[in-house]
Design a protein around this motif. Sequence first.
Motif, PDB file in Angstrom:
ATOM      1  N   PRO A 198       0.770  -1.247   0.000  1.00 33.97           N
ATOM      2  CA  PRO A 198       0.000   0.000   0.000  1.00 33.97           C
ATOM      3  C   PRO A 198       0.801   1.297   0.000  1.00 33.97           C
ATOM      4  N   VAL A 199       1.679   1.474   1.000  1.00 32.55           N
ATOM      5  CA  VAL A 199       2.396   2.747   1.103  1.00 32.55           C
ATOM      6  C   VAL A 199       3.335   2.937  -0.088  1.00 32.55           C
ATOM      7  N   ALA A 200       4.073   1.875  -0.440  1.00 33.78           N
ATOM      8  CA  ALA A 200       4.979   1.959  -1.588  1.00 33.78           C
ATOM      9  C   ALA A 200       4.217   2.293  -2.861  1.00 33.78           C
ATOM     10  N   SER A 201       3.009   1.762  -2.976  1.00 34.43           N
ATOM     11  CA  SER A 201       2.235   1.994  -4.202  1.00 34.43           C
ATOM     12  C   SER A 201       1.800   3.453  -4.323  1.00 34.43           C
ATOM     13  N   ILE A 202       1.399   4.042  -3.209  1.00 36.32           N
ATOM     14  CA  ILE A 202       0.974   5.452  -3.236  1.00 36.32           C
ATOM     15  C   ILE A 202       2.154   6.350  -3.598  1.00 36.32           C
ATOM     16  N   LEU A 203       3.278   6.138  -2.918  1.00 32.53           N
ATOM     17  CA  LEU A 203       4.456   6.978  -3.140  1.00 32.53           C
ATOM     18  C   LEU A 203       5.010   6.814  -4.549  1.00 32.53           C
ATOM     19  N   THR A 204       5.045   5.576  -5.038  1.00 28.10           N
ATOM     20  CA  THR A 204       5.601   5.325  -6.372  1.00 28.10           C
ATOM     21  C   THR A 204       4.733   5.959  -7.445  1.00 28.10           C
ATOM     22  N   ARG A 205       3.425   5.825  -7.302  1.00 22.08           N
ATOM     23  CA  ARG A 205       2.537   6.429  -8.301  1.00 22.08           C
ATOM     24  C   ARG A 205       2.616   7.957  -8.244  1.00 22.08           C
ATOM     25  N   ALA A 206       2.784   8.509  -7.037  1.00 14.34           N
ATOM     26  CA  ALA A 206       2.926   9.964  -6.910  1.00 14.34           C
ATOM     27  C   ALA A 206       4.215  10.445  -7.589  1.00 14.34           C
ATOM     28  N   ALA A 207       5.292   9.682  -7.390  1.00 14.99           N
ATOM     29  CA  ALA A 207       6.578  10.064  -7.987  1.00 14.99           C
ATOM     30  C   ALA A 207       6.574   9.892  -9.507  1.00 14.99           C
ATOM     31  N   PHE A 208       5.801   8.936  -9.986  1.00 17.41           N
ATOM     32  CA  PHE A 208       5.792   8.583 -11.411  1.00 17.41           C
ATOM     33  C   PHE A 208       4.807   9.438 -12.221  1.00 17.41           C
ATOM     34  N   ARG A 209       3.933  10.167 -11.519  1.00 14.94           N
ATOM     35  CA  ARG A 209       2.783  10.785 -12.192  1.00 14.94           C
ATOM     36  C   ARG A 209       3.158  11.793 -13.272  1.00 14.94           C
ATOM     37  N   LYS A 210       4.322  12.419 -13.143  1.00 15.98           N
ATOM     38  CA  LYS A 210       4.716  13.419 -14.144  1.00 15.98           C
ATOM     39  C   LYS A 210       5.597  12.820 -15.239  1.00 15.98           C
ATOM     40  N   SER A 211       5.812  11.508 -15.157  1.00 16.10           N
ATOM     41  CA  SER A 211       6.624  10.858 -16.178  1.00 16.10           C
ATOM     42  C   SER A 211       5.837  10.797 -17.484  1.00 16.10           C
ATOM     43  N   ASN A 212       6.483  11.132 -18.553  1.00 14.31           N
ATOM     44  CA  ASN A 212       5.819  11.068 -19.862  1.00 14.31           C
ATOM     45  C   ASN A 212       6.247   9.832 -20.632  1.00 14.31           C
ATOM     46  N   TYR A 213       6.766   8.847 -19.891  1.00  4.50           N
ATOM     47  CA  TYR A 213       7.271   7.631 -20.534  1.00  4.50           C
ATOM     48  C   TYR A 213       6.896   6.422 -19.688  1.00  4.50           C
ATOM     49  N   GLY A 214       6.385   5.378 -20.321  1.00  4.91           N
ATOM     50  CA  GLY A 214       6.110   4.130 -19.624  1.00  4.91           C
ATOM     51  C   GLY A 214       4.731   4.068 -18.982  1.00  4.91           C
ATOM     52  N   LYS A 215       4.410   2.893 -18.460  1.00  2.00           N
ATOM     53  CA  LYS A 215       3.127   2.624 -17.818  1.00  2.00           C
ATOM     54  C   LYS A 215       3.350   2.140 -16.397  1.00  2.00           C
ATOM     55  N   ILE A 216       2.341   2.335 -15.541  1.00  2.00           N
ATOM     56  CA  ILE A 216       2.452   1.888 -14.147  1.00  2.00           C
ATOM     57  C   ILE A 216       1.238   1.038 -13.766  1.00  2.00           C
ATOM     58  N   ILE A 217       1.531  -0.128 -13.167  1.00  2.00           N
ATOM     59  CA  ILE A 217       0.512  -1.074 -12.705  1.00  2.00           C
ATOM     60  C   ILE A 217       0.626  -1.198 -11.190  1.00  2.00           C
ATOM     61  N   TYR A 218      -0.511  -1.288 -10.534  1.00  2.00           N
ATOM     62  CA  TYR A 218      -0.527  -1.560  -9.090  1.00  2.00           C
ATOM     63  C   TYR A 218      -1.311  -2.840  -8.836  1.00  2.00           C
TER      64      TYR A 218
END
Length: 373
Positions: free
Chosen positions: A92-112
């Motif tokens: 849970p916590v890692a998923s929130i932080l990782t998605r927050a950090a990744f949100r401005k990335s214009n490359y790649g996809k993120i799965i939780y």
Amino acid sequence: MKKMKVLFVASVYRHLTAFHIPYIKYFQSQGYEVWAAGTGVADKEILEKYQVKCVDIPFSRSPLSLKNIDALNVLKRLFHKEKFELVHVHTPVASILTRAAFRKSNYGKIIYTAHGFHFFKGAPKLNWLIYFTAEKVAAKWTDHLITINEEDYQNAQNLLPSEKISYVHGVGVEFEHEFFTENEKKHFKKQLGLSDKAIVISYIAELNNNKNHQFLLRNWGRLKQENPLIELLVIGNGEKENDLKKYVEKENLLGIHFLGFRRDVLKLLQISDVVALLSHREGLPKSIMEAMVVGIPCVVTNTRGLRDLIQSNKNGFVVNHEDDTALITAFTKLVQSTELRGTMGKCAKESIEPYLMDKVLMEYIRIYKNLLK
């Protein structure tokens, strides 16, 4: 040509070594460079033996810990420096932080993959306030959400459109181990201080409040009195270890063996007659799936994830929380009948088929390919 990269993230590396090695191997077989982010020295070394590049992230399990600000900043720097075709995040916590950090990335996809939302039927209101709100925000930064039990799948409909949600059969379970001969079983039992005739109940779980060992321990004296041959293996470690040991000593409970964290759980299952897990909260517990693969009936609580696997009176028993009488009855029925253990164990083995690794891996591969096409 630069290699394509995929990143697996969890609060601790142990989560990745326990559940995700087959997925790491899959990406490597497809030519990807696999990275991992988390914490934990021993399991980091295991991942590195699989040629995984590891990045230490100072995650804290507490969502309110200031350490998580540092974790967020490390992740932001990582995503600024490295480009990943896919980021697959867990816990849970890692998923929130990782998605927050990744949100401005214009490359790649993120799965939780949600291994069990902290908001669920019967959860404290504070859990819904904190975790549901956080998931609602993080859903905006999520390309795909994977759930592994029916209740979470239904709750996920309130977070994302249906086409961005999948329901898969856990993380996959397999049993790649030579089976003991009867003599080897006797020898292994002897090593653990068990008699040949002992009827072994195994409880495989982290020692914390959620896993609810206390439910069994407070009924153990009566169970042992009525069934002298039973022995309990408590497999795992955690913050409640000393408290549980003190309780066992104070109550003078016999036949309880604290084995600590073990990497030979599959061996321990081969000498087990019944497996117990009485948690308040679960996603889809691998310990129960592993027991079912070996043909062991299970006693579990009426908890999300557990009731997805165990059907009462078929492949084990499901008991309501804090129902001491039902708990004692369930264990006593199994302990006193070799025939019932055999019948339920056979049913467990049959009902776990959809959760086997080769089938679940294909479910994930379909999701990966759809996102990466």
